[in-house]
Design an enzyme around this catalytic site. Structure first.
Site, short mmCIF file in Angstrom:
data_model
loop_
_atom_site.label_atom_id
_atom_site.label_comp_id
_atom_site.label_asym_id
_atom_site.label_seq_id
_atom_site.Cartn_x
_atom_site.Cartn_y
_atom_site.Cartn_z
N HIS A 1 -1.67 7.80 10.78
CA HIS A 1 -2.19 6.82 9.20
C HIS A 1 -1.31 6.18 8.32
O HIS A 1 -1.21 5.32 7.76
CB HIS A 1 -3.84 6.60 9.57
CG HIS A 1 -4.25 5.02 8.71
ND1 HIS A 1 -3.76 4.00 8.42
CD2 HIS A 1 -5.14 4.80 9.49
CE1 HIS A 1 -4.53 2.93 8.53
NE2 HIS A 1 -5.40 3.25 8.99
N TYR B 1 -17.81 0.36 3.48
CA TYR B 1 -15.88 -0.14 3.66
C TYR B 1 -15.52 -0.86 4.46
O TYR B 1 -16.08 -0.30 5.42
CB TYR B 1 -15.16 1.64 3.76
CG TYR B 1 -13.86 1.30 3.22
CD1 TYR B 1 -13.23 1.87 2.20
CD2 TYR B 1 -13.00 0.87 4.43
CE1 TYR B 1 -11.56 1.83 2.51
CE2 TYR B 1 -11.39 1.02 4.55
CZ TYR B 1 -11.44 1.50 3.54
OH TYR B 1 -9.93 1.23 3.39
N SER C 1 -12.04 -1.94 5.36
CA SER C 1 -10.60 -2.54 5.18
C SER C 1 -10.12 -3.53 5.13
O SER C 1 -9.97 -4.44 5.67
CB SER C 1 -9.70 -1.24 6.66
OG SER C 1 -8.80 -1.60 6.30
N THR D 1 -3.83 -0.96 1.12
CA THR D 1 -5.12 -1.92 1.97
C THR D 1 -6.15 -1.87 0.33
O THR D 1 -5.50 -1.22 -0.97
CB THR D 1 -6.21 -1.11 2.71
OG1 THR D 1 -6.23 0.31 2.09
CG2 THR D 1 -5.16 -1.09 4.05
#
Length: 652
Positions: free
Chosen positions: A364, A479, A481, A492
């Site tokens: 990632h 959260y 994204s 992001t």
């Protein structure tokens, strides 16, 4: 388009199917791939007062009145004292780096400096739909076509023939020949603004260069990313062993389907039993430990092996020994497996099981879902609609190929001990601590949401909150994204989807229940939840959230200033908000059957979700650590929440 194809067919050598332009490039875009990149707007720095106001609004939903009062005092002090100074420093840094965004390098550093292992903590996964013709799900056929389509995508990207990534507000008006003709005429430095006139929004494509030939290298303290922009070979893993072969010829053209299939067939025919010292398991360990082990492996003579691994275009994983089609088994397999046949450091790994199930697991730090989803969507549609290798051709393949190179690590007792320890620790982590649950639920759908005047994504986020509220009667840090790729080098932003409106509705449903009378009131409340969620999502996408701004202000304090940090950053409420118990992300791709990731904190849930337009179903995967949170219990509560929300949606 035909003119481009004809021209390229002359440029490319030979006349066989394997070297025609139609075979060589997945797309032959009229617009150059990076045509809009130079004119993309820069990510804006939010106003300090806006960030502080939004921060307090979010904190109010999860703090007690007493906690909130203290947090409000800290924020007021921050706005009067350190905040303006830090904000001004950020403005200066941003002005000195007009070639990028203020978040780009620090966000890379944040990922690369984190010492936690990559699987579960960071690497997401996606599982693709099977081919409708079962014969094309044969591991050999599926793997060959996936490699070819991936190579076609790679070649189109390198040649600048991949269609630019564009968000069309109305495809009928902007996804047209006129749009392409007009914007192509415009110089790159202003082309984006021409696209805006069509209500089309070009997206940042800087991450696409990291898709191929990229690997994250473990280092003490902070990892680094290495790239080979001219890589021609693919890395293959099977039963813990490593192989490589070229998918591109020396002139850059893609090798024939027969040649690629022959190489894969040769690997599938390797009779060796599973590797007793699977070096790939070391990529599942803490990053400093892995850096030390890698350095030792290099010292004992494995530098050339690592060079082949690090520079490979991508990793193809053949898990043909796995024949289960039980989806919960597949979820765990694509998320983490047993670690023996994995190299989690590669930019992405394409995985094929014994029944032809395919998917991706990706590292990632180098990029986000926009680039990966685009690659997966284009590649998998190409596999399904235009396969270049067919089942009947398997009979004509040789059993082995001289083009395949086996990569064998030199090992010693130190390596063997490290591998055995990693195997034991990973097994404990994945089998004894982690739990994953997958849910396929045919209940409400996008059409019902839109008919009720609410956003499908807002309703999914409401469902997640209601499920937790049913279990714990409280709000938690959440959260969602949101991409900021409408800006140059955007990454992001966070959508804080638990709002005062959501909290009020969850509280009402739990305390009063649903009924014909209540549901009319709840529906009005639901519409307000959706409006707030839409506003927050729009703000995040436009770079006007508050999380990344505060992240940067804290980082600037740590880098440039001494002494006690501002009270806002020492506040337990700041830590609480950034310990996201509900970490969520939607998967918007027609080729994806399911996907997800692990919890980001020990006491949290990782939730990947999608509302499928095809079969009108909700698909999601939930992961948690069983001694802290129970994914099974949460799924049961989520089903109850879905049923409540459906009753409200359908109420008059």
């Amino acid at each position: 388009m035909e003119g481009i194809s004809t021209l390229l067919s002359y440029i490319l050598p030979g006349h066989s199917r394997s070297v025609t332009a139609d075979y060589q490039f997945l797309q032959q875009s009229w617009l150059p791939t990076m045509h809009f990149q130079a004119s993309l707007p820069r990510l804006p720095v939010p106003k300090l007062e806006d960030t502080c106001k939004k921060y307090l609004t979010t904190q109010k939903t999860i703090l007690s009145p007493e906690e909130f009062q203290q947090t409000a005092r800290n924020v007021d002090e921050f706005q009067l004292k350190e905040g303006p100074q830090l904000h001004q420093k950020l403005i200066e840094i941003d002005a000195e780096n007009k070639h990028t965004s203020y978040i780009s390098e620090p966000w890379f550093d944040m990922y690369l400096s984190d010492r936690r292992p990559l699987p579960i903590n960071f690497n997401p996964y996606m599982i693709f739909y099977q081919e409708k013709n079962a014969a094309y799900n044969s591991p050999l056929v599926k793997a060959t076509n996936i490699v070819i389509s991936s190579a076609r995508f790679l070649r189109a990207l390198r040649a600048g023939l991949l269609e630019p990534q564009i968000f069309h507000m109305n495809k009928k008006k902007s996804d047209t020949k006129l749009f392409r003709v007009v914007t192509r005429i415009l110089p790159s430095r202003i082309a984006t603004y021409g696209a805006y006139l069509f209500k089309a929004f070009p997206l940042d494509m800087s991450q696409f260069e990291n898709l191929f030939g990229t690997t994250r290298i473990p280092e003490i303290g902070k990892d680094r990313i290495t790239k080979d922009p001219n890589a021609r070979h693919v890395l293959v893993m099977r039963r813990g062993y490593f192989y490589t072969f070229d998918i591109l010829n020396e002139d850059g053209s893609i090798r024939s389907p027969h040649e690629i299939a022959s190489c894969i067939n040769s690997i599938l025919n390797d009779p060796r039993e599973p590797n007793l010292c699977p070096i790939g398991i070391l990529t599942t360990t803490e990053r400093n430990q892995w850096a030390q082990n890698r350095r030792h492996l290099v010292d004992i003579g494995n530098a050339d092996v690592f060079r082949k691994i690090d520079t490979a275009t991508f990793l193809l994983i053949l898990d043909d020994d796995l024949v289960s089609e039980d989806f919960p088994v597949l979820v765990r397999h694509f998320l983490h497996s047993d670690g023996c046949n994995r190299w989690f450091d590669k930019s992405f790994s394409l995985i094929i099981t014994g029944k032809g199930w395919s998917g991706i697991n990706f590292e990632h730090s180098w990029g986000d879902g926009v680039a990966v989803l685009r690659f997966c969507q284009d590649m998998k549609i190409d596999v399904s609609m235009r396969p270049h290798f067919h089942p009947e051709e398997q009979a004509h393949l040789p059993s082995s190929s001289p083009d395949v190179e086996k990569l064998d690590f030199k090992i010693d007792d130190v390596v063997m001990e490290s591998v055995n320890r990693a195997l034991k620790e990973y097994k404990h982590w994945t089998l004894e601590r982690l739990t994953t649950k997958h849910l396929l639920h045919n209940i409400f759908n996008k059409k019902q949401c839109k008919n009720a005047g609410v956003s499908p994504d807002a309703i999914m986020q409401l469902s997640f909150q209601l499920a937790l509220y049913k279990l714990e009667k409280r709000a938690v840090a959440t959260y969602e994204s949101c991409s900021t790729s409408a800006f140059k080098h955007g990454r992001t932003e966070t959508v804080r989807s638990f709002t005062e409106q959501t909290k009020a509705l969850c509280k009402a449903i739990v305390e009063r229940g649903t009924s014909n009378v209540n549901n009319k009131e709840y529906k009005k409340m639901m519409i307000e939840c959706s409006k707030t969620h839409a506003m927050l999502t729009k703000e995040a996408a436009m770079g006007q959230g508050f999380d990344r701004h505060l992240f940067m202000l804290k980082r600037i304090w740590q880098k440039y200033y001494d002494g006690e940090p501002p009270a806002i950053f020492k506040d337990p409420a700041f830590t609480k908000l950034n310990e996201n118990i509900l970490s969520t992300s939607t998967l918007n791709a027609s080729v994806v059957m399911g996907g997800g990731f692990g919890p980001v904190v020990e006491h949290g849930y990782g939730i990947g979700y999608m509302i499928d337009d095809t079969d009108l179903s909700i698909r999601l995967a939930v992961a948690s650590y069983k001694h802290n949170r129970d994914a099974s219990e949460y799924i049961a509560s989520l089903i109850s929440a879905f049923e409540d929300i459906e009753r409200i949606l359908l109420s008059e």
